[in-house]
Design a protein around this motif. Structure first.
Motif, mmCIF file in Angstrom:
data_model
loop_
_atom_site.group_PDB
_atom_site.id
_atom_site.type_symbol
_atom_site.label_atom_id
_atom_site.label_comp_id
_atom_site.label_asym_id
_atom_site.label_seq_id
_atom_site.Cartn_x
_atom_site.Cartn_y
_atom_site.Cartn_z
ATOM 1 N N LYS A 164 -35.674 65.645 -72.871
ATOM 2 C CA LYS A 164 -35.048 64.319 -72.827
ATOM 3 C C LYS A 164 -33.586 64.372 -72.374
ATOM 4 O O LYS A 164 -33.032 63.347 -71.957
ATOM 5 C CB LYS A 164 -35.135 63.651 -74.198
ATOM 6 C CG LYS A 164 -36.555 63.291 -74.617
ATOM 7 C CD LYS A 164 -36.562 62.629 -75.975
ATOM 8 C CE LYS A 164 -37.987 62.299 -76.420
ATOM 9 N NZ LYS A 164 -37.998 61.672 -77.768
ATOM 10 N N GLU A 165 -32.984 65.529 -72.461
ATOM 11 C CA GLU A 165 -31.578 65.680 -72.065
ATOM 12 C C GLU A 165 -31.437 66.357 -70.701
ATOM 13 O O GLU A 165 -30.334 66.655 -70.267
ATOM 14 C CB GLU A 165 -30.822 66.511 -73.112
ATOM 15 C CG GLU A 165 -31.086 66.137 -74.552
ATOM 16 C CD GLU A 165 -30.628 64.733 -74.905
ATOM 17 O OE1 GLU A 165 -29.905 64.107 -74.102
ATOM 18 O OE2 GLU A 165 -31.011 64.248 -75.993
ATOM 19 N N LYS A 166 -32.568 66.556 -70.012
ATOM 20 C CA LYS A 166 -32.559 67.308 -68.754
ATOM 21 C C LYS A 166 -31.669 66.679 -67.688
ATOM 22 O O LYS A 166 -31.148 67.366 -66.808
ATOM 23 C CB LYS A 166 -33.990 67.446 -68.229
ATOM 24 C CG LYS A 166 -34.124 68.428 -67.075
ATOM 25 C CD LYS A 166 -35.582 68.600 -66.676
ATOM 26 C CE LYS A 166 -35.699 69.588 -65.518
ATOM 27 N NZ LYS A 166 -37.121 69.765 -65.088
ATOM 28 N N HIS A 167 -31.485 65.359 -67.766
ATOM 29 C CA HIS A 167 -30.673 64.668 -66.754
ATOM 30 C C HIS A 167 -29.244 65.200 -66.707
ATOM 31 O O HIS A 167 -28.597 65.171 -65.649
ATOM 32 C CB HIS A 167 -30.669 63.162 -67.020
ATOM 33 C CG HIS A 167 -30.023 62.769 -68.320
ATOM 34 N ND1 HIS A 167 -28.694 62.425 -68.417
ATOM 35 C CD2 HIS A 167 -30.529 62.695 -69.582
ATOM 36 C CE1 HIS A 167 -28.406 62.129 -69.669
ATOM 37 N NE2 HIS A 167 -29.502 62.286 -70.407
ATOM 38 N N TYR A 168 -28.747 65.724 -67.835
ATOM 39 C CA TYR A 168 -27.378 66.256 -67.846
ATOM 40 C C TYR A 168 -27.219 67.448 -66.905
ATOM 41 O O TYR A 168 -26.131 67.697 -66.384
ATOM 42 C CB TYR A 168 -26.984 66.683 -69.263
ATOM 43 C CG TYR A 168 -26.661 65.537 -70.188
ATOM 44 C CD1 TYR A 168 -25.565 64.709 -69.950
ATOM 45 C CD2 TYR A 168 -27.440 65.298 -71.322
ATOM 46 C CE1 TYR A 168 -25.261 63.661 -70.812
ATOM 47 C CE2 TYR A 168 -27.144 64.251 -72.187
ATOM 48 C CZ TYR A 168 -26.052 63.437 -71.926
ATOM 49 O OH TYR A 168 -25.754 62.404 -72.774
ATOM 50 N N ARG A 169 -28.328 68.174 -66.682
ATOM 51 C CA ARG A 169 -28.256 69.351 -65.809
ATOM 52 C C ARG A 169 -27.986 68.952 -64.371
ATOM 53 O O ARG A 169 -27.450 69.754 -63.577
ATOM 54 C CB ARG A 169 -29.566 70.161 -65.912
ATOM 55 C CG ARG A 169 -29.605 71.415 -65.038
ATOM 56 C CD ARG A 169 -28.476 72.371 -65.373
ATOM 57 N NE ARG A 169 -28.439 73.512 -64.479
ATOM 58 C CZ ARG A 169 -27.865 73.505 -63.273
ATOM 59 N NH1 ARG A 169 -27.290 72.409 -62.819
ATOM 60 N NH2 ARG A 169 -27.859 74.596 -62.531
ATOM 61 N N ASP A 170 -28.320 67.719 -64.006
ATOM 62 C CA ASP A 170 -28.101 67.232 -62.645
ATOM 63 C C ASP A 170 -26.779 66.488 -62.500
ATOM 64 O O ASP A 170 -26.484 65.939 -61.434
ATOM 65 C CB ASP A 170 -29.258 66.304 -62.232
ATOM 66 C CG ASP A 170 -30.602 67.018 -62.255
ATOM 67 O OD1 ASP A 170 -30.641 68.203 -61.856
ATOM 68 O OD2 ASP A 170 -31.598 66.409 -62.685
#
Length: 296
Positions: free
Chosen positions: A72-78
């Motif tokens: 759910k927090e994967k967007h921070y990696r982008d």
């Protein structure tokens, strides 16, 4: 009066965590980790850094907590690395107060408002903790680097394994010597920063086996560290950038001079003991290392 060996062993003992300190750290990190699990999707969270490697010195501060982010927090990696650090800062500030929480280069620091006295005592309490957001990358991890604007590969387990190997090769004295070196570093306004660099250097600059005399170990260590201060010191896991890259050439030169001065002071203390001036020798060691070094 203490002998030099007795004084060093008492000094080493004073830098080890006692039961009260362990209980306080345990309560603090459990509280903090439970709170973050409620605010973020965490795949895992665990203690790491010098506290986990048993190379943390006094006063007890900057205990590292690794927070492995979930899907759910994967967007921070982008996004920019600063975004995930700011997200953690915002949530931690809501609990501990804005002034107690600050974004650092690769982590978010939480200060618990503990006062450190002149003898480096904290009433058995931890001063601060550093929260490190991370993303899994196979068996390794990526962590944000706000200053470089990128993501750094790392593996805390490799660091822990190397410390264990060094400790065993040094007859169980390596970690204690590293804690004492870090205490010297703190007492002299941290000429070597980050302190992890000092630990990385110690992997090569402390040559096993332990010779049985702390005074000669430190005389050799300070000289070797000074001679190699300008070297390029890689991440022990060979994943991230060199640990020494966080120091400029000017800072490395200043650190070399501080280490050379420390080597001279060790020679002075050894000479005082040879002259039978044991009390003066202990005073010299205390001036070198700081208030935790015992005189009696």
């Amino acid at each position: 009066m203490l002998t030099t060996d007795e004084a060093f062993r008492k000094f080493k003992s004073r830098l080890e965590l006692n039961e009260k300190e362990q209980k306080n750290v345990s309560a603090r990190h459990k509280e903090l980790r439970e709170y973050l699990r409620e605010r973020f999707d965490l795949e895992d969270d665990f203690l790491t850094g010098s506290y986990k490697r048993y190379t943390k010195t006094k006063p007890l501060k900057d205990v590292d907590i690794f927070c492995v982010l979930g899907k759910k927090e994967k967007h921070y990696r982008d996004e920019l690395p600063s975004n995930v650090l700011e997200a953690f800062r915002k949530e931690l500030a809501a609990k501990y107060g804005a002034e107690a929480v600050k974004v650092q280069r690769r982590s978010v620091s939480v200060d618990f408002g503990v006062v450190v006295d002149a003898e480096d005592n904290t009433d058995y309490r931890v001063v601060s903790m550093d929260v490190v957001p991370a993303f899994p990358l196979g068996k390794n991890y990526e962590i944000p680097d706000k200053d470089d604007g990128g993501w750094i590969k790392t593996n805390p387990t490799v660091h822990e394994d190397k410390a264990i190997e060094a400790h065993a090769a040094y007859q169980g004295e390596w970690k204690g010597i590293v804690r004492m070196l870090k205490y010297w570093n703190n007492h002299h306004d941290k000429p070597i920063k980050p302190s992890f660099l000092l630990e990385v250097m110690a992997l090569e600059c402390l040559h096993p086996p332990f010779n049985g005399r702390f005074e000669y170990e430190f005389q050799a260590a300070f000289n070797t560290l000074a001679n190699r201060m300008a070297d390029r010191w890689e991440d022990p896991a060979r994943l991230g950038p060199p640990v020494s890259d966080m120091m400029t050439a000017d800072k490395k030169q200043a650190a070399k001079q501080a280490l050379q001065q420390a080597a001279r002071e060790t020679t002075l203390a050894i000479d005082l003991e040879r002259q039978g001036k044991n009390g003066e020798a202990l005073q010299a060691w205390r001036r070198l290392f700081g208030p935790k070094f015992p005189l009696s």
